[in-house]
Design a protein around this motif. Sequence first.
Motif, PDB file in Angstrom:
ATOM      1  N   ARG A  66       7.719  -7.729   1.056  1.00  6.38           N
ATOM      2  CA  ARG A  66       7.215  -7.080  -0.156  1.00  6.38           C
ATOM      3  C   ARG A  66       6.147  -6.046   0.135  1.00  6.38           C
ATOM      4  O   ARG A  66       5.830  -5.233  -0.719  1.00  6.38           O
ATOM      5  N   TYR A  67       5.552  -6.089   1.334  1.00  5.68           N
ATOM      6  CA  TYR A  67       4.584  -5.045   1.674  1.00  5.68           C
ATOM      7  C   TYR A  67       5.256  -3.685   1.551  1.00  5.68           C
ATOM      8  O   TYR A  67       4.657  -2.721   1.088  1.00  5.68           O
ATOM      9  N   ALA A  70       8.191  -3.241  -2.269  1.00  9.40           N
ATOM     10  CA  ALA A  70       7.243  -3.829  -3.215  1.00  9.40           C
ATOM     11  C   ALA A  70       7.884  -4.212  -4.546  1.00  9.40           C
ATOM     12  O   ALA A  70       7.419  -5.125  -5.213  1.00  9.40           O
ATOM     13  N   THR A  77      15.888  -2.864  -8.610  1.00 14.91           N
ATOM     14  CA  THR A  77      16.077  -2.277  -7.291  1.00 14.91           C
ATOM     15  C   THR A  77      14.972  -2.724  -6.350  1.00 14.91           C
ATOM     16  O   THR A  77      13.888  -3.070  -6.762  1.00 14.91           O
ATOM     17  N   SER A  79      12.761  -1.180  -3.784  1.00 15.44           N
ATOM     18  CA  SER A  79      12.424   0.182  -3.383  1.00 15.44           C
ATOM     19  C   SER A  79      12.258   0.293  -1.871  1.00 15.44           C
ATOM     20  O   SER A  79      11.713  -0.598  -1.232  1.00 15.44           O
ATOM     21  N   VAL A  80      12.744   1.388  -1.325  1.00 17.36           N
ATOM     22  CA  VAL A  80      12.453   1.720   0.068  1.00 17.36           C
ATOM     23  C   VAL A  80      11.103   2.435   0.051  1.00 17.36           C
ATOM     24  O   VAL A  80      10.871   3.295  -0.786  1.00 17.36           O
ATOM     25  N   THR A  85       3.120   4.249   2.638  1.00 16.25           N
ATOM     26  CA  THR A  85       3.121   2.867   3.101  1.00 16.25           C
ATOM     27  C   THR A  85       3.103   2.797   4.625  1.00 16.25           C
ATOM     28  O   THR A  85       2.412   1.975   5.212  1.00 16.25           O
ATOM     29  N   PRO A 112      10.794  13.833   0.615  1.00 17.84           N
ATOM     30  CA  PRO A 112      11.146  12.463   1.010  1.00 17.84           C
ATOM     31  C   PRO A 112      11.644  12.370   2.450  1.00 17.84           C
ATOM     32  O   PRO A 112      12.171  13.334   2.992  1.00 17.84           O
TER      33      PRO A 112
END
Lengths: 217, 209
Positions: A66-67, A70, A77, A79-80, A85, A112
């Motif tokens: 989850r770090y 998240a 979804t 998320s990537v 991060t 991105p």
Amino acid sequence: MSKIFPKSANALPLQIVIFLAIAGGVATAAVTYYSTPKYLRVGYQPVQPVPFEHSLHAGQLGIDCRYCHASVEKSATSSVPAAQTCMNCHSIVKPQSPLLEPVRRSYETGEPVPWVKVHVAPDYVYFNHSVHVNRGVSCVECHGKVNEMTAVWHDKSHSMGFCLDCHRDPANYLREPKDVFNLDSPTLAAQGRLEKAHQNIRDWKIMPPQSCSGCHR
Amino acid sequence: MRQAYYSLVFLVLLTVSIMGLRGLRSTSAPIEVFPDMDRQAKYKPQAASKFFADGRADRPIPAGTVPHGRTAEADPAFLRADDFRYAGKTSDGSWARGFPSEVNRELLQRGRDRFQIYCLPCHGALGDGNGITRAYNMVVPSYHDDRLRAMAEGEIFNTITHGKNTMFSYADKLSPDERWAVVAYVRALQRAAHGSLADVPPDKRGELK
């Protein structure tokens, strides 16, 4: 008068029929073997723009899923993560690494990082991560041992039959909610606590949809 | 007839050697056998888009946007007007002390949970700064310094929200209420590191030996 066909030719029609049957069987087996997602998808391991290793980050360093992913327990979804991060650490850890160049560029410009998606459900399928994760279905059931993969590959077929196998009888696949993100943890059933899994199913009214409209909305 | 069987075996071997077995690693995208409605003209989260200049289908929220159709009565979080709760500040702009909500067991457990996901990699399980990044020259302060023990809760909240020097913001990962839960857990860690026997309930003291 000499014979045009030798005597053995009498058996030929039967032999041809047998051969065709065998050839047909082989062809059917080949189609079943090669045209389902078990062959088409499993093992897909695209080349990523950054050679990011889950085995290092999630396995060796022990960072929680989850770090980075998240939203996985809050939304449909998973998320990537955005470049920030990664920069949380990589602004100081290996800040000059040439492998991280796309991440640094993304962080500076806001463009991105072009990660290649590995698992792609068809657009007519409704899928939701949080409902699964919060009920004790671990990532490992659908993604395999990501914490041991260098680059992620498609480990499970994600065919309709795969989803339904679990939806028909989820008890064998459930974990304690706290074990969901620990991919090495055993299922309740493997701990010999199947009764607890059934109790969770009753207490939380776990009812995975089996009707078409559950997944095709 | 024999030749026919030989060629069948040859064909099978040829197919297997070209197509491989199930589960082999491959870098080419899966073939969609009946791609009828697999890819529809719609955007899914985090998808790519040719339309927008930055290539993202997810659009950033323009500055100053206000949620539509909500009121401050129905949803107190609307407009985030409460400075204490959303900025950690008192009305005169100094760092607030204390918490905007009751500190109970549930909040602390939530805080521990979140701390162990988002803070532990650097600050360590005990908050002493001995996380995994210590080995890579990241200088992470211990929560048990006097300065951080004396720091107002609001300032810790602000550090999570906006980051500080080499620590980046965690606002994208933790909602304001989760941030307060983490602050409460940080306070619990500080308390635990400086605990004495007097802090332990009398009936549990025997278990320590």
